[in-house]
Every structure is written in C-alpha cells, then in structure tokens.
Scaffold this motif. Sequence first.
Motif, short mmCIF file in Angstrom:
data_model
loop_
_atom_site.label_atom_id
_atom_site.label_comp_id
_atom_site.label_asym_id
_atom_site.label_seq_id
_atom_site.Cartn_x
_atom_site.Cartn_y
_atom_site.Cartn_z
N TYR A 140 -9.63 0.28 9.64
CA TYR A 140 -8.18 1.20 9.67
C TYR A 140 -8.04 2.26 10.79
O TYR A 140 -7.02 2.53 10.30
CB TYR A 140 -8.89 2.34 8.53
N MET A 156 -11.77 1.38 -2.92
CA MET A 156 -11.00 2.16 -2.62
C MET A 156 -10.34 3.29 -2.59
O MET A 156 -10.47 4.55 -2.44
CB MET A 156 -10.18 1.23 -1.07
N ARG A 157 -9.67 3.06 -4.19
CA ARG A 157 -8.77 3.85 -4.77
C ARG A 157 -9.37 4.87 -5.30
O ARG A 157 -9.78 5.67 -5.57
CB ARG A 157 -8.50 3.06 -5.89
N GLU A 176 -3.58 4.99 -1.86
CA GLU A 176 -2.20 3.72 -1.81
C GLU A 176 -2.90 2.66 -1.59
O GLU A 176 -1.50 1.43 -1.56
CB GLU A 176 -1.58 4.63 -0.36
N ALA A 177 -3.93 1.88 -2.14
CA ALA A 177 -4.68 1.01 -2.42
C ALA A 177 -4.23 0.50 -3.41
O ALA A 177 -4.14 1.27 -5.04
CB ALA A 177 -6.18 1.21 -2.94
N GLN A 178 -4.26 -0.70 -3.66
CA GLN A 178 -3.54 -1.55 -4.89
C GLN A 178 -4.45 -1.66 -6.16
O GLN A 178 -5.71 -1.40 -6.12
CB GLN A 178 -3.37 -2.43 -4.10
N GLN A 192 -10.20 -3.31 -3.27
CA GLN A 192 -8.69 -2.35 -2.92
C GLN A 192 -9.02 -1.10 -4.60
O GLN A 192 -9.51 -0.15 -4.09
CB GLN A 192 -7.74 -2.44 -3.58
N GLU A 206 -8.98 -6.92 5.70
CA GLU A 206 -9.12 -5.70 5.38
C GLU A 206 -8.19 -5.25 5.21
O GLU A 206 -7.47 -4.41 4.11
CB GLU A 206 -9.87 -4.38 6.37
N ALA A 249 0.21 -0.97 0.01
CA ALA A 249 0.22 0.01 -0.34
C ALA A 249 0.90 1.10 -0.52
O ALA A 249 0.86 1.78 0.46
CB ALA A 249 -0.99 0.21 1.12
N ASP A 258 -8.86 6.58 -2.04
CA ASP A 258 -7.20 5.85 -0.96
C ASP A 258 -6.31 6.08 -2.48
O ASP A 258 -6.32 4.61 -3.06
CB ASP A 258 -7.10 4.91 -0.65
#
Length: 494
Positions: A359, A435-436, A442-444, A432, A385, A209, A440
């Motif tokens: 988180y 989340m992006r 840094e999410a994959q 992920q 998570e 991440a 986010d």
Amino acid sequence: MSEEISDLIQQRIEKVEALRNKGINPYPIRCARTHTAEEAKMLFREDAQEHAGIAGRMRSKRVMGKASFVHIEDGSGSIQVYARLDDLGEEKYELFKTLDLGDIVGVSGYVFKTRQGEISIHAKDFMLLSKCIRPLPSVKEKDGKVFDEFADVELRYRQRYVDLIVTQKTRQDFILRSRLIAGIREFLQKRGYMEVETPMMQAIPGGAAARPFITHHNALDIDLYMRIAPELYLKRLIVGGFERVFELNRNFRNEGISTKHNPEFTMLELYEAYADYTTMMDIAERMISSLAQELLGTMVINYQGTQINLTPPWEKITFVDIIKKYTGIDFSTIRTADEARRAASSVGVKADEDASLWYIANEVFEEKVEANLIQPTFVIDYPKELSPLAKSRDDNPDFVERFEPYIVGREIGNAFSELNDPFDQRARFEEQVKMREQGDDEAQRMDYDYINALEYGMPPAGGMGIGIDRLVMLFIDTASIKDSILFPLLRPEK
C-alpha cells in the motif's frame, strides 16, 4: 439576477399575457414540421419552388420595415427565414416582429436562394411554439471565432440546457460521447459479446475498493447499496455459461469530487471466458485506437496541447519497474513496511503509519509516477495484496495478472486474469474483511454467494473495466470530467 435581465424577463412575460388576451396560445400542442433545417436546404432547386415546414429556436433577427430575416436552429443545423408583410399579412407580421431571440417557432414556406447565395425559407406562415421567457446568453460567432462566450463554468454545469443551446462545442462533445458509446457496443458485439444488465442496488457491494452509497428498501426493511461495480454479477454469468458479456451502465462511489472523479459515473465492464489479461490488453488498445480513427479521423490526437499516439501496440511495463523508473525505488528488494516507509519518505511521500508495504508502494506510484504516464501505457503485474479479484502469476504468486491502462497521466481502466479458485478467493475476501475491521472502509466485504458460484466452476477468464467519462475527456480534449457528463453532481445552490 441583474436589474436589466429582470426587466427583460418581465417584458417577455407581458408579451405572453398579451398573446393570451388575443386568444393566441404561446405554447400550442403541436406543429406541422415536415423537414429539418438541413433537409429543407436539400430541397432547393433552381427551376421549382419546393415547400417545407420547419421548426426550431430563433437565434438571430433583423427587422427592416416590411421585411425581416431570422435564423432558425434545430438539431440538424440552422436555416435563414425571410418574412414579408405582404405574405404574412399585417396582423401576423406585427406578431412576427415581436418574437424574441430564443423563441421556438414553426415556419412554412418555399425554399429559395437569396442574392447573397444563402438557401433560405420564404415564409408564407408561421406559429409561435414556445415563448422563451429568460434571455439567452449573447454568444456570437464570426469567421469561426466565438465572441461573448458563455464562460461561467459553474453556471454551464448547473444549466446544461442553456449551455447546449448557446455553445456549439458542448453540443458536439456530447454527440461525440453518444457516438463513442455506440461504437463500443458495435465493436464488442462484432466480437460475439452479449450486452447484459445486472443489479444497481446490491445487498453486498463488491468488485472494487470504494465506499458505497446506502439506501433502504421499505417493504423488505433492508439496507441496500448502490453498486460500486458490476464485476461479481458479470462473473456469475460467466459461471452460468455466457462466455462473452459486457455492461455499459452507471456505478456509484461515495468519494470526493475532483476534475477526475464524479460520484456517479459510466463504466464499461466486459468478461470473456477462456481468455486472460493479454486478451484484454489487445481489446483495449484495438477498441480505443479504432474509435479514435472512426470518430476523430486519426489515432494521433491532440490533448491539452500534447500529441497522444493511440496507435497499437502500447507500452507495457510492470508496476515494480515503473516505480523504479521514476523514483529509483526498487520495491522488489524491500521486505518490511518500515523499510518501504523510509524509501517513500526519501522521495517526499509520507505514508500512513499502519500502511503495509505494497500500500505504501501504491502511494508512491500515485504521487510520483502516474502524472508521467502521458502516452498510452499498460502498467502490468500488480502486487497480490492490491488485487483481491485477480489471478496470481504462475512464476511469482505474490503478484497477479492485472493491468491498468494509463493515458495523459490518468488511469482509464482496470483488467485481470480473473481469479476463479474459490478457495483462494475466500481467503482473499477474509483478508479484506480483516482490513475493514481495522478501519479500511474501502476494503471489500465477504460475498458468500459469489464464493458459492465459483464452487460450481468458472472457466479461466479475462475481464476489464473502462471508465467511459475519462475516455470521453480524452476524445473531447478537456481536463475536467464535468465536461464529459451532461449533468455532473454539484453542491446545491443556496
């Protein structure tokens, strides 16, 4: 630059010009070195004159009329040189007397012992090999104590070459770093691991991440990313049948700079088929403790005034239990993000409004727990998570078989029982991606080729990453990662 230093530089430049006018090259192509300083010392015999040709940097100088003493330092150590007018002749001796501290010279002569018992070189000839134009910082040592130390920390990082010349501890620290990396290679290769290399420019950055650095390939007209981790490529090799692999190489993460972070850093990653995270725990504590014994002579080391005992076995405690131990919050009983946010607030941690339950738990861990983990500790069994590449526990699928080793309040690694279910992996990548999309960065990303590889079948495996720079920090007893990296990233000078 001070006026005094500027004048000294000008004087040395004038010496170079004077040498050239005499037909002397102050930077000749080669020299006839036959021995290092330490090898020359080993030649000494009471009953014979053994000859040696040495070369190195002049670190001290005493001129006493028709005779002079200097110390020449090379990579092996230092040796005294005794030079006389009668041996060198008037022209060469006068040139010898004009040498400055920092000049690199070659000296040939025979090995002898002075009346004070110091093994030295009696010079019969010498050659200036490289003129030192800029005066070295004046660092002195006496009775094991350092005086006038090169203490400008930022200048030491910017001009590491000067730091290495004048600071013995810096040289020794980076020699130790080299030996530590060699020791890691030896440790793993003895256990049947094969060293490999994987791409450092990737079309899809993955395995951690983090925000990547972006570059561009002109011929293909595509953006590429400097890798944030080699993980997904190394696991492709496990799919391909290489059962034990490791890589020691650079990772790049576009993040802040601190005493614990450098955007370019060295990482060890290793993967073993038919193993799990307990195998990785065993390797971590055995490897690090044996390296300490080999390189430092003990498994009980001193770090910033605190004794650290690296002797196995290390403490193991779950992510949930370690938070409960240091904050009193039991996240296993919390069901919603709002409830988690209130619990975090009760111990002084302000969580983001859109952060999820786990988180928020991780924020509590980082702010209130990490600094307490001084002795070697494996924090195990993280929430699913937070761990998109680790295998779920059989007894509780909301948690995964993952651990992070902590020493002196710093995480030095990360390890999993590796996820090899392509269906589960696809679902986690999709989460992920969501989340992006929600911000986010840094999410994959989704890596379809990696899913494709898993669909060919990857055996159960254990994998681990160890931050080499942070491990070196522990071994050389420094609080700043910059002291463990030869050329750390710094803001450009104006």
